[in-house]
Design a protein around this motif. Sequence first.
Motif, mmCIF file in Angstrom:
data_model
loop_
_atom_site.group_PDB
_atom_site.id
_atom_site.type_symbol
_atom_site.label_atom_id
_atom_site.label_comp_id
_atom_site.label_asym_id
_atom_site.label_seq_id
_atom_site.Cartn_x
_atom_site.Cartn_y
_atom_site.Cartn_z
ATOM 1 N N SER A 1 65.185 59.970 15.841
ATOM 2 C CA SER A 1 63.746 60.279 15.771
ATOM 3 C C SER A 1 62.938 59.011 16.015
ATOM 4 C CB SER A 1 63.387 60.854 14.396
ATOM 5 O OG SER A 1 64.121 62.026 14.137
ATOM 6 N N ALA A 2 63.373 57.907 15.397
ATOM 7 C CA ALA A 2 62.651 56.642 15.558
ATOM 8 C C ALA A 2 62.677 56.189 17.015
ATOM 9 C CB ALA A 2 63.248 55.570 14.661
ATOM 10 N N LEU A 3 63.733 56.552 17.738
ATOM 11 C CA LEU A 3 63.812 56.183 19.156
ATOM 12 C C LEU A 3 62.944 57.100 20.023
ATOM 13 C CD1 LEU A 3 67.610 55.329 19.462
ATOM 14 C CD2 LEU A 3 65.686 53.736 19.529
ATOM 15 N N GLY A 4 62.436 58.166 19.430
ATOM 16 C CA GLY A 4 61.512 59.016 20.166
ATOM 17 C C GLY A 4 62.113 60.319 20.676
ATOM 18 N N LEU A 5 63.390 60.577 20.376
ATOM 19 C CA LEU A 5 63.985 61.840 20.811
ATOM 20 C C LEU A 5 63.334 62.988 20.042
ATOM 21 C CD1 LEU A 5 66.028 59.825 21.989
ATOM 22 C CD2 LEU A 5 67.816 61.493 21.524
ATOM 23 N N LYS A 6 63.063 64.068 20.740
ATOM 24 C CA LYS A 6 62.302 65.150 20.116
ATOM 25 C C LYS A 6 63.078 66.428 19.922
ATOM 26 C CE LYS A 6 58.135 62.999 21.385
ATOM 27 N NZ LYS A 6 58.970 61.936 22.033
ATOM 28 N N ASP A 7 64.244 66.529 20.520
ATOM 29 C CA ASP A 7 65.018 67.759 20.380
ATOM 30 C C ASP A 7 66.500 67.436 20.544
ATOM 31 O OD1 ASP A 7 66.019 70.292 20.275
ATOM 32 O OD2 ASP A 7 65.031 71.023 22.093
ATOM 33 N N PHE A 8 67.189 67.369 19.429
ATOM 34 C CA PHE A 8 68.625 67.108 19.527
ATOM 35 C C PHE A 8 69.353 67.859 18.417
ATOM 36 C CE2 PHE A 8 66.579 63.701 17.179
ATOM 37 C CZ PHE A 8 67.372 63.531 16.052
ATOM 38 N N THR A 9 70.641 68.099 18.651
ATOM 39 C CA THR A 9 71.442 68.888 17.722
ATOM 40 C C THR A 9 72.597 68.044 17.190
ATOM 41 O OG1 THR A 9 70.919 70.898 18.952
ATOM 42 C CG2 THR A 9 72.829 70.986 17.487
ATOM 43 N N ILE A 10 72.736 68.040 15.877
ATOM 44 C CA ILE A 10 73.906 67.404 15.278
ATOM 45 C C ILE A 10 74.886 68.523 14.954
ATOM 46 C CG2 ILE A 10 74.766 65.969 13.394
ATOM 47 C CD1 ILE A 10 71.794 65.000 13.064
ATOM 48 N N LYS A 11 75.972 68.565 15.691
ATOM 49 C CA LYS A 11 76.983 69.592 15.442
ATOM 50 C C LYS A 11 77.952 69.097 14.393
ATOM 51 C CE LYS A 11 76.698 71.627 19.972
ATOM 52 N NZ LYS A 11 77.449 72.154 21.119
ATOM 53 N N ILE A 12 78.321 69.989 13.506
ATOM 54 C CA ILE A 12 79.286 69.609 12.489
ATOM 55 C C ILE A 12 80.389 70.662 12.427
ATOM 56 C CG2 ILE A 12 77.833 70.654 10.671
ATOM 57 C CD1 ILE A 12 79.021 68.504 8.744
ATOM 58 N N ASN A 13 81.591 70.194 12.272
ATOM 59 C CA ASN A 13 82.729 71.088 12.063
ATOM 60 C C ASN A 13 83.606 70.421 11.020
ATOM 61 O OD1 ASN A 13 84.508 73.189 12.330
ATOM 62 N ND2 ASN A 13 85.320 72.569 14.328
ATOM 63 N N ASN A 14 84.701 71.049 10.662
ATOM 64 C CA ASN A 14 85.612 70.435 9.709
ATOM 65 C C ASN A 14 87.039 70.703 10.161
ATOM 66 O OD1 ASN A 14 87.282 70.029 7.236
ATOM 67 N ND2 ASN A 14 85.270 69.597 6.321
ATOM 68 N N ARG A 15 87.786 69.677 10.248
ATOM 69 C CA ARG A 15 89.170 69.771 10.688
ATOM 70 C C ARG A 15 89.939 70.822 9.884
ATOM 71 N NH1 ARG A 15 93.772 67.608 13.440
ATOM 72 N NH2 ARG A 15 95.195 69.236 12.824
ATOM 73 N N LYS A 16 89.596 70.930 8.604
ATOM 74 C CA LYS A 16 90.322 71.857 7.726
ATOM 75 C C LYS A 16 90.049 73.315 8.124
ATOM 76 C CE LYS A 16 90.561 68.694 3.772
ATOM 77 N NZ LYS A 16 89.560 67.620 3.980
ATOM 78 N N ILE A 17 88.868 73.575 8.653
ATOM 79 C CA ILE A 17 88.582 74.923 9.145
ATOM 80 C C ILE A 17 89.468 75.225 10.348
ATOM 81 C CG2 ILE A 17 86.837 76.353 10.317
ATOM 82 C CD1 ILE A 17 84.731 75.126 8.485
ATOM 83 N N LEU A 18 89.582 74.244 11.255
ATOM 84 C CA LEU A 18 90.442 74.430 12.421
ATOM 85 C C LEU A 18 91.897 74.640 11.985
ATOM 86 C CD1 LEU A 18 88.910 71.797 14.883
ATOM 87 C CD2 LEU A 18 88.593 74.286 14.866
ATOM 88 N N VAL B 1 69.073 58.418 28.455
ATOM 89 C CA VAL B 1 68.197 59.519 28.009
ATOM 90 C C VAL B 1 66.770 59.012 27.857
ATOM 91 C CG1 VAL B 1 67.661 61.071 26.088
ATOM 92 C CG2 VAL B 1 70.036 60.815 26.851
ATOM 93 N N MET B 2 66.617 57.879 27.188
ATOM 94 C CA MET B 2 65.281 57.345 26.924
ATOM 95 C C MET B 2 64.572 56.955 28.221
ATOM 96 S SD MET B 2 65.845 55.179 23.411
ATOM 97 C CE MET B 2 64.123 54.681 23.369
ATOM 98 N N GLU B 3 65.351 56.420 29.153
ATOM 99 C CA GLU B 3 64.791 56.050 30.454
ATOM 100 C C GLU B 3 64.301 57.310 31.174
ATOM 101 O OE1 GLU B 3 63.628 53.366 31.287
ATOM 102 O OE2 GLU B 3 65.053 52.118 32.391
ATOM 103 N N PHE C 1 60.705 54.597 26.149
ATOM 104 C CA PHE C 1 60.547 53.204 25.707
ATOM 105 C C PHE C 1 59.061 52.881 25.588
ATOM 106 C CE2 PHE C 1 64.821 52.946 27.639
ATOM 107 C CZ PHE C 1 65.499 52.427 26.546
ATOM 108 N N PRO C 2 58.635 52.369 24.441
ATOM 109 C CA PRO C 2 57.224 52.002 24.286
ATOM 110 C C PRO C 2 56.831 51.000 25.369
ATOM 111 C CG PRO C 2 58.395 51.833 22.193
ATOM 112 C CD PRO C 2 59.425 52.070 23.248
ATOM 113 N N ALA C 3 55.597 51.137 25.868
ATOM 114 C CA ALA C 3 55.146 50.279 26.959
ATOM 115 C C ALA C 3 55.269 48.804 26.590
ATOM 116 C CB ALA C 3 53.707 50.613 27.319
#
Lengths: 515, 515
Positions: free
Chosen positions: A232-249, A411-413, A418-420
């Motif tokens: 968020s601090a880098l300015g990304l506005k839409d991203f997904t953090i996927k989580i899984n668990n090895r034990k489920i697999l 991505v940022m480019e 990048f702030p001016a």
Amino acid sequence: MASIKPSVPKGTRDFSPAEMAKRNFIFDTIKSVFRKYGYQQIETPSMENLSTLTGKYGDEGDKLMFKILESGEYLNKVDIRKTVSTLIQDVYNNSLDLKETQSLLFLERLEALQNTTILSEQDQDTIRSFRNIVAHNLSWGDLNLNSNKLTPQISEKALRYDLTVPFARYVVQHQNEITFPFKRFQVQPVWRADRPQKGRYREFFQCDADVVGSDSLLNEAEFILIYDEALSALGLKDFTIKINNRKILSGIAELIDKADNIIDLTVAIDKLDKIGFDGVVKELLERGFTEADIDKIKPVILLRGTNDEKLASLRKALSTSVIGLKGCEEIETVFNYLQSCKLQTATCELDITLARGLNYYTGAIFEVKTNEVAMGSIGGGGRYDDLTGMFGLKDLTGAGISFGADRIYDVMEELSLFPAATNQSTKVLICCFDKDGEQYALPLLQQLRAENINSELYPAGVKIKKQMDYANNKQIPYVILIGSDEMQSGLLSFKNMASGEQEKLTAAQIISKLL
Amino acid sequence: MASIKPSVPKGTRDFSPAEMAKRNFIFDTIKSVFRKYGYQQIETPSMENLSTLTGKYGDEGDKLMFKILESGEYLNKVDIRKTVSTLIQDVYNNSLDLKETQSLLFLERLEALQNTTILSEQDQDTIRSFRNIVAHNLSWGDLNLNSNKLTPQISEKALRYDLTVPFARYVVQHQNEITFPFKRFQVQPVWRADRPQKGRYREFFQCDADVVGSDSLLNEAEFILIYDEALSALGLKDFTIKINNRKILSGIAELIDKADNIIDLTVAIDKLDKIGFDGVVKELLERGFTEADIDKIKPVILLRGTNDEKLASLRKALSTSVIGLKGCEEIETVFNYLQSCKLQTATCELDITLARGLNYYTGAIFEVKTNEVAMGSIGGGGRYDDLTGMFGLKDLTGAGISFGADRIYDVMEELSLFPAATNQSTKVLICCFDKDGEQYALPLLQQLRAENINSELYPAGVKIKKQMDYANNKQIPYVILIGSDEMQSGLLSFKNMASGEQEKLTAAQIISKLL
């Protein structure tokens, strides 16, 4: 003297001031978030002993490591076991492929000897073999030496291949000085002799945070917060953090007794949106799963809805698997932590098709993707239960994440995030018409710097036009012009390079404008 | 499994969080001063092509470079010129030293053959030579191959040996993108296969600022200001920036026509304080200078007083040397610039015994020494007129300085100059008695971090004593304790770890205390 234009090695890069400013912006942002969450920086040497690295990344890794040649007369330590006598024996046994004979005086004498009828046939054979040897061009293979065999004899060190193995080595080596849980971050280059291609370099920075010595799932929750806060601090506005668990697999594999095919399974399930349930079933059958298997895991294939709904379905489907249920419980605990902590931007999504690092992850698995541009994952990580076991320190659990700095840069480019001001290093340039102006400018320059204003004085003796070009090229936003009028009146010309606006101000006024 | 304790390669170091904090303090301080003076950061790859580095540091440098072994089947590219036939020829010419014979069946047959009386003596000789060959253990020398010859065939890259040659390579490679004068700084590790010893490492950081494309002596004056400002900011209270000029040394050599002995001369003069004028004369005579030489340079030997007085004496002594006077003029110009710019801490001293880098410096020479502890130079630099000539770009003048970060670290450690807060990474640790406390703490933790306060929550399930130890070991200055009382009242126990003082405060009060 004509000379070849110098270049950098394949797959490596120079970073210009503009690129450095952007890279620093990324690294500084991520580092400050790591610090905010209590992670402390360490650095390890660029080189590690081969004994530390070898065998930790599979055969491919061993091959792609950059090895350092020993210095000095390193061949002295190399044994060439195969002697000429053995070579001759080989020839005698017709096991070597011989090249064209060479015409040596010596050979002629042999020839003569060979044809001496007074020798027995056996003796003539012996001579014939020798003649072949004489004619033989020695090769590395004949010496029983290839690069794989030679390397460990002429190299003892290699460049760091990742930050994880050196970190494990660090923890074991310094275990008595470390307070556990040990939360460390590390931002350093790693090297891989991969074939260079777009976005893949032979030298690139990794940016890792790991905690060892704590099995609390609070750590997993905090990693999600770290991703959220940093990106968020880098300015990304839409991203997904996927989580899984090895034990489920593991639980799913347990259901159908197909632990080795878990990747095939997740790859097929991942296509549900594209090819529908029937398509997935078809693919699973092709990949060797049975109708009975598919029946058992149907709820897993059809997993839909919110994270809570998915978890509920999983619990039902995995009700007979102790390990599978444990995985569900772990994920739920992480989600519970997150309920008390609002995410700024990220969407957090349970994704059972996430199957990275199955060789080492034992609990949570993370992956981060931007939804704004097409790009591979920009981060990933997970929990591992035996990081330091490879160095003899057992039962130390840990978890970690990594940011893909090069991809984040791209991505940022692409999104112009990048702030001016990122590339503004110098805030004001003083330009003078002559030596007198230069002398006049020095105390002002000192005053500006005393106020922590990044400032430069262009050395006198150059046309003003060239000085202004310098300011423009270096993206310096303000210029102070000092000519004879300015020196007489004490009112200096202060120019805003972006607007072109110019006004006459005292030194004090200029400083207060720049602060 | 018992395993060997892992270690780092000889001459390399791990940096723990406490060391990193101190190193960052040094580097960040120096970098921010570089930026304040308009220098911009670049980075170059860790590896450079051998063609870029070889021959730039003398034979010793070529030897001490860490070379990278090519990956893949690198021996395929290596030619072993010496064939067995030539080896046999050598034996025939008795030029090889042969080892003990080996007992092979084959040898016995040869033996028999050799003793066959029906062969001529010449034929018997031939056989005898072969027998020797059979018995011969092949060595690298026999193959006409030593490490020096092999290295260029199996290595094309080496690790950076300093930052100057890669910078020169950078400037030539990117000359069309660069705005001159180009002021760049670079802080990166370099590698040298030196014998490791106290204070000398095989991997260490260099910290350089250089300007190319400007012959103005303002740059030299600014380097002195940079040293003064950076070292003052680091807390050094007494240090000397020595300045000399290569042209003055050339002038002195010109006086007595002894350009090659300039080092001998300066070493002897440097002892004036210790051994007196007569002692210096004696030493100069021993070093091959004549009475006539000494007569001519007597004013140089007896150089005393303020910088101005020294310059006046030098001008008189060097009045017949055009280049010598040019050197005096350059130094005077630098001093004139400095008169308008007050130095914070440094003493600036003209020292004609300063004779470093005579192979490349063509104008100013700098060296920085602390007067507070016994230590070699903590910085140095100078002007060079042909940095990029080695890569075919002629007539680009430049000047640069370097900070010796490892030595500065040692000086600061010895003088206890690191601010106490340097190693405080986390400002406050939240400790809980149980899971309920942990859940209660999460929103507070978020609030603290939203205020940019570096904070941690110790995962529940561990005795408070252990949590406090963690805070102590990590030098966390404040702890918030959350038990059932605290949760009920909303008044949290806030503890100052240094004073032991503890008070009950609301979350808001704690945050305002920590800001």
